[in-house]
Scaffold this motif. Structure first.
Motif, PDB file in Angstrom:
ATOM      1  N   LYS A  57      57.873-111.913 -47.814  1.00 37.99           N
ATOM      2  CA  LYS A  57      56.894-112.883 -47.282  1.00 37.99           C
ATOM      3  C   LYS A  57      56.796-112.730 -45.777  1.00 37.99           C
ATOM      4  O   LYS A  57      57.803-112.756 -45.072  1.00 37.99           O
ATOM      5  CB  LYS A  57      57.308-114.320 -47.612  1.00 37.99           C
ATOM      6  N   VAL A  58      55.572-112.565 -45.280  1.00 38.04           N
ATOM      7  CA  VAL A  58      55.359-112.407 -43.838  1.00 38.04           C
ATOM      8  C   VAL A  58      54.493-113.530 -43.347  1.00 38.04           C
ATOM      9  O   VAL A  58      53.540-113.898 -43.907  1.00 38.04           O
ATOM     10  CB  VAL A  58      54.696-111.059 -43.524  1.00 38.04           C
ATOM     11  N   PHE A  95      49.294-102.479 -37.108  1.00 39.08           N
ATOM     12  CA  PHE A  95      50.135-103.628 -37.426  1.00 39.08           C
ATOM     13  C   PHE A  95      49.729-104.261 -38.748  1.00 39.08           C
ATOM     14  O   PHE A  95      50.579-104.665 -39.547  1.00 39.08           O
ATOM     15  CB  PHE A  95      50.083-104.667 -36.299  1.00 39.08           C
ATOM     16  N   MET A  96      48.422-104.348 -39.001  1.00 39.71           N
ATOM     17  CA  MET A  96      47.954-104.887 -40.278  1.00 39.71           C
ATOM     18  C   MET A  96      48.434-104.025 -41.439  1.00 39.71           C
ATOM     19  O   MET A  96      48.810-104.541 -42.491  1.00 39.71           O
ATOM     20  CB  MET A  96      46.422-104.982 -40.276  1.00 39.71           C
ATOM     21  N   VAL A 129      54.816-104.139 -45.877  1.00 41.23           N
ATOM     22  CA  VAL A 129      55.938-105.060 -46.045  1.00 41.23           C
ATOM     23  C   VAL A 129      55.652-106.024 -47.189  1.00 41.23           C
ATOM     24  O   VAL A 129      56.527-106.321 -47.997  1.00 41.23           O
ATOM     25  CB  VAL A 129      56.225-105.809 -44.721  1.00 41.23           C
ATOM     26  N   ARG A 130      54.414-106.491 -47.301  1.00 40.87           N
ATOM     27  CA  ARG A 130      54.048-107.380 -48.418  1.00 40.87           C
ATOM     28  C   ARG A 130      54.112-106.648 -49.752  1.00 40.87           C
ATOM     29  O   ARG A 130      54.418-107.254 -50.770  1.00 40.87           O
ATOM     30  CB  ARG A 130      52.660-107.950 -48.205  1.00 40.87           C
ATOM     31  N   THR A 179      46.171-102.971 -33.620  1.00 40.60           N
ATOM     32  CA  THR A 179      45.977-104.083 -34.550  1.00 40.60           C
ATOM     33  C   THR A 179      45.890-103.575 -35.980  1.00 40.60           C
ATOM     34  O   THR A 179      46.510-104.138 -36.887  1.00 40.60           O
ATOM     35  CB  THR A 179      44.693-104.861 -34.187  1.00 40.60           C
ATOM     36  N   TYR A 203      42.355 -99.344 -40.700  1.00 38.65           N
ATOM     37  CA  TYR A 203      43.104-100.103 -41.699  1.00 38.65           C
ATOM     38  C   TYR A 203      42.625 -99.771 -43.113  1.00 38.65           C
ATOM     39  O   TYR A 203      43.436 -99.508 -44.003  1.00 38.65           O
ATOM     40  CB  TYR A 203      42.969-101.607 -41.429  1.00 38.65           C
ATOM     41  N   PHE A 228      51.167-102.169 -41.394  1.00 39.23           N
ATOM     42  CA  PHE A 228      52.603-102.428 -41.470  1.00 39.23           C
ATOM     43  C   PHE A 228      52.869-103.704 -42.264  1.00 39.23           C
ATOM     44  O   PHE A 228      53.724-103.727 -43.156  1.00 39.23           O
ATOM     45  CB  PHE A 228      53.180-102.536 -40.051  1.00 39.23           C
ATOM     46  N   VAL A 229      52.128-104.774 -41.977  1.00 40.69           N
ATOM     47  CA  VAL A 229      52.285-106.035 -42.707  1.00 40.69           C
ATOM     48  C   VAL A 229      51.914-105.839 -44.167  1.00 40.69           C
ATOM     49  O   VAL A 229      52.579-106.355 -45.065  1.00 40.69           O
ATOM     50  CB  VAL A 229      51.437-107.147 -42.051  1.00 40.69           C
TER      51      VAL A 229
END
Length: 85
Positions: free
Chosen positions: A84-85, A71-72, A78-79, A68, A4, A74-75
């Protein structure tokens, strides 16, 4: 350094080459590239991943950690787009 941190540092290095007004466009392009590459990787190696999970249970925590971190990231992307996630 985990995956990450490596991805986020690379993202900020890429983002540093563009003006701040284009940050959302760069984030969108990186997000699309990340999702596309991830899906093509899973599609191409699906049987290998299934056999790996069956025959090497020791690798499952490593796979979970990689997924994981992915995905972090990816979030995070997106942020960066302002959602807002």
């Amino acid at each position: 350094m985990n995956v990450y941190s490596y991805l986020v540092n690379g993202y900020f290095q890429i983002l540093g080459h563009f003006p701040p007004a284009l940050a959302w466009l760069v984030s969108l392009a990186v997000l699309i590239a990340f999702v596309t590459l991830f899906l093509s990787l899973v599609r191409a190696n699906l049987w290998f991943l299934i056999l790996l999970a069956i025959f090497l249970p020791v690798v499952i925590p490593i796979i979970v950690r990689l997924l994981t971190d992915a995905f972090m990231f990816f979030v995070f992307l997106v942020r960066q787009l302002g959602v807002k996630v």
